[in-house]
Design an enzyme around this catalytic site. Structure first.
Site, short mmCIF file in Angstrom:
data_model
loop_
_atom_site.label_atom_id
_atom_site.label_comp_id
_atom_site.label_asym_id
_atom_site.label_seq_id
_atom_site.Cartn_x
_atom_site.Cartn_y
_atom_site.Cartn_z
N GLY A 150 -10.77 -3.39 -12.21
CA GLY A 150 -11.91 -4.29 -12.32
C GLY A 150 -11.64 -5.73 -12.66
O GLY A 150 -12.56 -6.44 -13.08
N ASN A 190 2.77 6.70 -6.95
CA ASN A 190 1.32 6.92 -6.93
C ASN A 190 1.10 8.41 -7.18
O ASN A 190 1.19 9.22 -6.26
CB ASN A 190 0.73 6.47 -5.60
CG ASN A 190 -0.77 6.69 -5.53
OD1 ASN A 190 -1.37 7.21 -6.48
ND2 ASN A 190 -1.37 6.31 -4.42
N ASN A 232 -5.35 4.29 -11.78
CA ASN A 232 -5.94 4.42 -10.45
C ASN A 232 -7.47 4.54 -10.59
O ASN A 232 -8.01 4.16 -11.62
CB ASN A 232 -5.34 5.65 -9.75
CG ASN A 232 -5.26 5.46 -8.24
OD1 ASN A 232 -6.24 5.04 -7.62
ND2 ASN A 232 -4.13 5.75 -7.65
N GLY A 278 -13.33 -1.58 -9.40
CA GLY A 278 -14.10 -2.81 -9.54
C GLY A 278 -14.58 -3.02 -10.96
O GLY A 278 -14.31 -2.22 -11.85
N ILE A 335 -9.98 6.04 1.48
CA ILE A 335 -9.16 5.62 2.62
C ILE A 335 -8.24 6.77 3.05
O ILE A 335 -8.05 7.01 4.23
CB ILE A 335 -8.30 4.38 2.22
CG1 ILE A 335 -9.16 3.28 1.58
CG2 ILE A 335 -7.53 3.85 3.43
CD1 ILE A 335 -10.14 2.61 2.47
N GLY A 336 -7.69 7.45 2.05
CA GLY A 336 -6.81 8.58 2.37
C GLY A 336 -5.40 8.17 2.75
O GLY A 336 -4.66 8.95 3.37
N CYS A 384 -3.71 9.39 -6.59
CA CYS A 384 -4.72 9.07 -5.59
C CYS A 384 -5.78 10.17 -5.55
O CYS A 384 -5.47 11.34 -5.34
CB CYS A 384 -4.10 8.92 -4.21
SG CYS A 384 -5.33 8.47 -2.99
N GLY A 439 -7.15 -5.48 -7.88
CA GLY A 439 -7.43 -4.57 -6.78
C GLY A 439 -8.57 -5.03 -5.92
O GLY A 439 -8.48 -6.01 -5.17
N LYS A 465 0.88 -1.18 0.00
CA LYS A 465 0.00 0.00 0.00
C LYS A 465 0.91 1.22 0.00
O LYS A 465 1.90 1.27 0.72
CB LYS A 465 -0.90 0.02 1.24
CG LYS A 465 -1.74 1.29 1.30
CD LYS A 465 -3.00 1.14 2.13
CE LYS A 465 -3.85 2.40 2.04
NZ LYS A 465 -4.55 2.57 0.75
C1 LIG Z 1 -9.45 0.25 -0.85
C2 LIG Z 1 -8.50 0.70 -1.92
C3 LIG Z 1 -7.29 1.30 -1.57
C4 LIG Z 1 -6.40 1.73 -2.54
N1 LIG Z 1 -5.21 2.29 -2.16
C5 LIG Z 1 -4.31 2.64 -3.09
C6 LIG Z 1 -3.03 3.14 -2.72
O1 LIG Z 1 -2.70 3.25 -1.54
N2 LIG Z 1 -2.16 3.47 -3.71
C7 LIG Z 1 -2.47 3.34 -5.04
O2 LIG Z 1 -1.63 3.65 -5.89
N3 LIG Z 1 -3.68 2.86 -5.42
C8 LIG Z 1 -4.60 2.52 -4.50
N4 LIG Z 1 -5.82 2.00 -4.89
C9 LIG Z 1 -6.12 1.87 -6.33
C10 LIG Z 1 -5.81 0.46 -6.83
O3 LIG Z 1 -4.44 0.17 -6.69
C11 LIG Z 1 -6.22 0.28 -8.31
O4 LIG Z 1 -5.48 1.16 -9.11
C12 LIG Z 1 -7.70 0.55 -8.55
O5 LIG Z 1 -8.47 0.15 -7.45
C13 LIG Z 1 -8.23 -0.15 -9.81
O6 LIG Z 1 -8.19 -1.55 -9.68
P1 LIG Z 1 -9.47 -2.46 -9.23
O7 LIG Z 1 -10.63 -2.01 -10.02
O8 LIG Z 1 -9.05 -3.87 -9.51
O9 LIG Z 1 -9.65 -2.19 -7.78
C14 LIG Z 1 -6.73 1.57 -3.92
C15 LIG Z 1 -7.93 0.96 -4.27
C16 LIG Z 1 -8.82 0.51 -3.30
C17 LIG Z 1 -10.10 -0.14 -3.72
#
Ligand SMILES: Cc1cc2nc3c(=O)[nH]c(=O)nc-3n(C[C@H](O)[C@H](O)[C@H](O)COP(=O)(O)O)c2cc1C
Ligand SMILES: Cc1cc2nc3c(=O)[nH]c(=O)nc-3n(C[C@H](O)[C@H](O)[C@H](O)COP(=O)(O)OP(=O)(O)OC[C@H]3O[C@@H](n4cnc5c(N)ncnc54)[C@H](O)[C@@H]3O)c2cc1C
Ligand code: FES
Lengths: 302, 269
Positions: free
Chosen positions: A243, A127, A191, A216, A71-72, A130, A264, A45
């Site tokens: 997703g 990153n 992201n 998602g 989440i922040g 965000c 993710g 993370k």
């Molecule tokens: C709960 C949560 C926390 C995330 N935290 C970060 C993070 O700390 N740093 C980052 O680069 N991306 C973060 N992401 C983004 C994911 O790495 C990813 O780019 C994004 O969710 C798209 O993929 P997915 O649709 O499979 O979730 C976060 C996503 C989720 C759902």
């Protein structure tokens, strides 16, 4: 057995599947599912230089075929990361990608230098995208900010740099090209999209931070097209994400031009998903008579 | 002593519904076939349930483990129908499969030195304390329960708690059963005569604030079961944050809780 290994910036991944930053923790809670040693790479993370508590709750909420998160990025800071998380990640014997971010370019650079000095990371993922931090525009949404930060960090580290892009731009392929020109060795596409949910009973936003990032299955076709259009413009490898809920979704990314993929939010839905993706890809290649996954990267373009 | 441990790591499985029954239109009483969880569940722990093939309801939902019968290999859940997911769950039939992850959260393990515990619960919050009452009784600890609801039909888990408790005090807002009024008034008059070493509360913020007061006055040691919107249930997403009371920052309900000493967490008003 088909060869699933891929290479990103000179680093060999035994297979193309890794967790998306922020969605998978290296803890004993996963002991009954699989070992991270089976993944293509491990990713943490995102960390910041100094401790940060994260956003006020509620931080997550369900959306149609996806979720919003605000989440922040709570972080214990780099010292804690180097003491507690990095050695664990290194111990799995697969490439280590360290995801970092900064509030200022100085802070970002300093963090990159500290991680580089540990000698325990194989790549840095920046990153830049965000959507949950309220300190100005995300790096990845402004051409100049993006170019400058990627250039600054690429020049201050010996590690290959992955630039994580934001989908909230007019032309993501152009942003990819800018990151490449600035010195990025690979791109993470992408992201989350910023979105919100309003509780009609309280008449207030549900999330403590008002808005959050949408991820998602809901965003999968958007992400596939982003990878497809970016692949046309850049010559550095792309890590596709957004997703993935099955091995088929992951294969689409590869065909669109991704060299590797990240899973993710679906880790939350099915804690076995990453292994199922690796197995499914392997079966697919075998059934298609393809000996090497590298042969189908970008195949949808041809 | 109150001690919580992480316990055995969770499994992810397709679990068969052994029994499912709707009561008073609002509640689902369900038994699931899960030998591993039945064997390893600790009081305070929960499971996440996901409906298979339902990507519109994508996130798994957290529910407390009400009973864990290791001989039968079954766990029971008591679920209040509140929204989309629980509504769809209520249409499931015996023999159908649900995706189940658990046991999750930290479990309560140690009662050394205690001779009595109190349970102050409201509505479906009662589901959180049944396994605790069970394990406490097995250790010879006296369990005194204060069960409350808006009305008689919402007194949940009564049939589980009665055989496990030394006494069950009942309060309803409308007086359809037991005392008409606040359950904590019954607790307070009980405490005037008899001490309780620990009190656990679930299902009402007003109850939690009351227990916090009793705890800070040194009248008992208070513990609260907290909820929070969850995505993963096991510390991966950092979604289920609750504010710390004594310092900056947050606990995660799924990783540090769901049961907390009442003094360390902020109870919202
Ligand atoms: C709960 C949560 C926390 C995330 N935290 C970060 C993070 O700390 N740093 C980052 O680069 N991306 C973060 N992401 C983004 C994911 O790495 C990813 O780019 C994004 O969710 C798209 O993929 P997915 O649709 O499979 O979730 C976060 C996503 C989720 C759902
Ligand atoms: C540790 C823990 C244990 C729980 N144990 C029980 C139990 O034993 N019995 C029971 O009936 N309920 C329990 N709950 C509450 C239960 O999880 C919610 O009622 C349920 O998730 C609602 O789902 P839904 O799809 O019907 O509601 P919707 O409102 O449609 O759900 C939308 C989203 O919000 C989340 N959500 C809604 N309400 C809550 C809530 N109160 N707490 C957490 N998330 C919520 C859902 O999980 C989902 O992600 C528990 C919650 C937690 C955190
Ligand atoms: S629900 Fe994901 S960290 Fe608690």
């Amino acid at each position: 057995m088909s060869d699933l290994s891929v290479t990103i910036a000179g680093v060999r991944l035994p297979n193309p599947v890794m967790p998306a930053s922020g969605t998978y923790d290296y803890s004993e809670r996963h002991d009954n599912f699989f070992s991270p040693a089976e993944l293509g790479a491990v990713v943490n993370k995102t960390i910041f230089l100094n401790h940060k508590p994260g956003n006020k709750p509620p931080r997550v909420y369900e959306a149609p075929c996806g979720m919003l998160n605000a989440i922040g990025i709570p972080t214990a800071g780099v010292k804690d990361f180097i003491e507690n998380t990095l050695p664990l990640m290194r111990g799995y014997g697969v490439p280590v990608i360290v995801s970092i971010a900064g509030n200022t370019s100085e802070e970002f650079c300093k963090l990159a230098e500290i991680i580089t000095e540990t000698g325990k990371a194989d790549m840095l993922e920046l990153n830049l995208s965000c959507p949950n931090l309220n300190e100005g525009v995300e790096w990845a949404r402004d051409k100049k900010l993006l170019y400058d930060i990627v250039k600054l960090i690429s020049e201050s580290t010996t590690l290959p740099v992955i630039a994580k892009l934001s989908p909230m731009v007019t032309d993501i392929a152009e942003m990819g090209l800018i990151a490449e020109e600035a010195g990025a060795s690979a791109l993470a596409v992408f992201n989350t999209y910023r979105g919100m949910v309003i509780d009609i009973n309280t008449m207030k936003p549900v999330l403590g931070n008002i808005a959050g990032g949408l991820s998602g299955p809901a965003i999968h076709p958007l992400a596939v097209y982003s990878v497809y259009s970016t692949y046309k413009r850049v010559s550095i490898p792309i890590i596709g994400m957004g997703g993935i809920a099955s091995w088929k979704d992951a294969v689409e990314f590869i065909l669109a031009g991704a060299t590797a993929v990240a899973v993710g939010m679906y880790n939350f839905v099915n804690p076995m998903i990453m292994i199922e993706v690796i197995e499914g890809m392997s079966r697919y290649l075998h059934e298609k008579g393809i000996s090497n996954i590298r042969d189908i990267v970008g195949k949808a373009h041809r | 002593m109150h001690q919580t441990v992480t316990g055995k790591p969770p499994i992810f499985q397709a679990a068969q519904i052994v029994k499912i029954e709707k009561r008073h239109r609002e509640y689902i009483y369900m038994a699931l076939d899960s030998p591993y969880i039945a064997l390893n569940a600790l009081p305070g722990q929960f499971v996440m349930i996901k409906l298979p093939d339902a990507d519109d309801l994508i996130l798994p939902r957290p529910f407390d483990i009400v009973t864990a019968d290791s001989a039968k290999g079954e766990i029971e859940l008591v679920i209040k129908i509140t929204g989309k997911g629980t509504h769809r769950l209520s249409h499931k039939k015996p023999g159908e499969l649900l995706l189940l992850t658990g046991p999750l959260g930290r479990g309560i393990t140690d009662f050394t030195g205690d001779s009595s515990i109190g349970l102050l619960v409201r509505g479906v919050g009662a589901a959180a304390v049944v396994l605790l009452a069970n394990r406490a009784k097995e250790k010879g600890i006296k369990v005194v329960t204060f069960l409350s609801a808006s009305t008689k039909e919402r007194l949940v888990c009564r049939e589980y708690l009665e055989p496990l408790s030394h006494t069950v005090f009942i309060a309803t807002d409308d007086g359809t059963e037991g005392y008409r009024g606040n359950a904590w008034e019954m607790l307070d008059s009980f405490l005037d005569k008899t001490a309780l070493d620990q009190i656990y509360t679930c299902g009402s913020r007003r109850f939690a604030r009351h227990i916090k007061k009793l705890d800070s006055e040194g009248k008992t040691r208070g513990f609260v079961f907290l909820e929070g919107f969850m995505a993963c249930g096991m510390g991966d997403c950092h979604g289920c944050a609750v504010k710390k009371a004594k310092e900056e920052g947050y606990f995660l309900v799924c990783q540090d809780g769901p049961v907390f000493p009442v003094g360390v967490v902020e109870i919202k008003s």
